[in-house]
Design a protein around this motif. Structure first.
Motif, mmCIF file in Angstrom:
data_model
loop_
_atom_site.group_PDB
_atom_site.id
_atom_site.type_symbol
_atom_site.label_atom_id
_atom_site.label_comp_id
_atom_site.label_asym_id
_atom_site.label_seq_id
_atom_site.Cartn_x
_atom_site.Cartn_y
_atom_site.Cartn_z
ATOM 1 N N GLU A 180 0.879 -1.270 -0.031
ATOM 2 C CA GLU A 180 0.018 -0.008 0.111
ATOM 3 C C GLU A 180 1.002 1.271 0.094
ATOM 4 O O GLU A 180 1.888 1.317 0.679
ATOM 5 N N ILE A 181 0.348 2.207 -0.672
ATOM 6 C CA ILE A 181 1.016 3.731 -0.624
ATOM 7 C C ILE A 181 -0.066 4.660 -0.555
ATOM 8 O O ILE A 181 -1.183 4.482 -1.210
ATOM 9 N N HIS A 182 0.064 5.467 0.645
ATOM 10 C CA HIS A 182 -1.199 6.615 0.597
ATOM 11 C C HIS A 182 -0.401 7.782 1.180
ATOM 12 O O HIS A 182 0.533 7.875 1.749
ATOM 13 N N HIS A 188 2.512 7.630 3.576
ATOM 14 C CA HIS A 188 2.344 6.417 4.437
ATOM 15 C C HIS A 188 2.773 5.028 3.261
ATOM 16 O O HIS A 188 1.912 5.042 2.431
ATOM 17 N N VAL A 189 3.720 4.408 3.759
ATOM 18 C CA VAL A 189 4.206 3.070 2.652
ATOM 19 C C VAL A 189 4.137 1.888 3.657
ATOM 20 O O VAL A 189 4.727 1.860 4.684
ATOM 21 N N THR A 190 3.271 0.784 3.243
ATOM 22 C CA THR A 190 3.079 -0.336 3.932
ATOM 23 C C THR A 190 3.439 -1.696 3.085
ATOM 24 O O THR A 190 2.588 -1.575 2.328
ATOM 25 N N ALA A 191 4.132 -2.457 3.491
ATOM 26 C CA ALA A 191 4.106 -3.746 2.674
ATOM 27 C C ALA A 191 4.037 -5.183 3.855
ATOM 28 O O ALA A 191 4.900 -4.990 4.618
ATOM 29 N N HIS A 192 3.059 -5.936 3.729
ATOM 30 C CA HIS A 192 2.949 -6.993 4.619
ATOM 31 C C HIS A 192 2.740 -8.244 3.613
ATOM 32 O O HIS A 192 1.964 -8.321 2.709
#
Length: 222
Positions: A180-182, A188-192
Motif C-alpha cells: 500500500e502507498i497512501h 504512508h508506505v506499507t508492505a505486508h
C-alpha cells in the motif's frame, strides 16, 4: 494545390470543417446486444450472451461469453467498465482501457475523481495513461484512487496484484499479501506478506514544490 506548388506562396490557408460521427458500427450475434448512443454524452454498451461489439471511431466496447458486459460512457464524467461472468469483456478509448477475463471479474476506469480498480477470480486490467491496475488469481485486487489524496493499493489472496502510478508502484504475491502507498499530507508506505509470500512497495522521485521554494537566480538548490 496550385498555391502549394507556387514557389511565391509562403502560407497555406485552411478551413475548419464540422466534425461528425461518420464511423459507427454495431453488431450482435446469438442473443448478444450492442448499442451506440450519441446525445450530449457518448454512451456505448455491449452485452454478450454470445458475442457483441459496439464501435464509434476509436471508442470500442465488446463482450463475449455468458453475461459478459463492456460499457463506455461519457456524460460529464468518463466511465469505462468491463464485467465478465465466465467469458471476456473490454472497453477502450485510446489510452483508457479496461479488460476482464474469467469468472466474476471486474475492471473499472472512471474519471471524476480518478479511480482505477481491478478485481478478479481470473484476470482484470484497468489503465489510464501512466496509471495501471491489474489482478490475477482468486480474490486478487489492485486499486488506484485519486480524490484529493493519492491511494495505491494491491491486495492478494492466493494470487498476484499490482498497481502503479508513474514512480509509485506496489506489488503483492501469495496468500494474505498486502502492499500500500497512501499520500495525504504525510506519506504512508506499507508492505505486508504472509509466511512464504512477498509484498513490495516503491516510492521514488522528489518534490518539485519544495525544491522550487529554495531556488533563486544566484543560488540553485537541487
Amino acid at each position: 494545390e496550385d498555391g502549394i506548388r507556387n514557389v511565391a506562396v509562403t502560407g497555406v490557408q485552411t478551413c475548419a470543417l464540422p466534425i461528425c460521427y461518420s464511423s459507427v458500427a454495431v453488431m450482435a450475434l446469438a442473443g448478444g446486444e450492442a448499442t451506440v448512443h450519441v446525445h450530449d454524452g457518448v454512451s456505448l454498451l455491449a452485452n454478450g450472451v454470445a458475442n457483441a461489439n459496439a464501435y464509434l471511431d476509436d471508442v470500442g466496447a465488446c463482450a463475449s461469453g455468458a453475461s459478459a458486459q463492456a460499457t463506455y460512457q461519457i456524460d460529464g464524467d468518463v466511465t469505462v467498465k468491463a464485467v465478465a461472468t465466465t467469458g471476456g469483456a473490454q472497453a477502450s478509448d485510446g489510452s483508457i482501457y479496461a479488460m476482464a477475463q474469467g469468472d466474476h471479474t471486474v475492471a473499472t476506469v472512471s474519471l471524476g475523481s480518478l479511480d482505477v480498480s481491478a478485481q478478479a477470480a481470473g484476470a482484470a486490467t484497468a489503465s489510464v495513461y501512466s496509471l495501471t491496475a491489474s489482478a490475477t488469481g482468486q480474490e486478487s485486487e489492485a486499486r488506484i484512487e485519486i480524490a484529493g489524496d493519492l491511494h495505491v493499493q494491491a491486495t492478494s489472496t492466493g494470487g498476484d496484484a499490482t498497481a502503479s502510478l508513474a514512480t509509485f508502484s506496489v506489488a503483492a504475491s501469495g496468500a494474505s499479501s498486502l502492499a500500500e502507498i497512501h499520500v495525504g499530507g504525510d506519506v504512508h508506505v506499507t508492505a505486508h506478506a504472509g509466511t512464504g509470500n512477498s509484498a513490495a512497495v516503491t516510492l521514488s522521485g522528489r518534490s518539485e514544490e519544495h525544491t522550487s521554494e529554495l531556488q533563486s537566480r544566484l543560488h540553485l538548490v537541487c
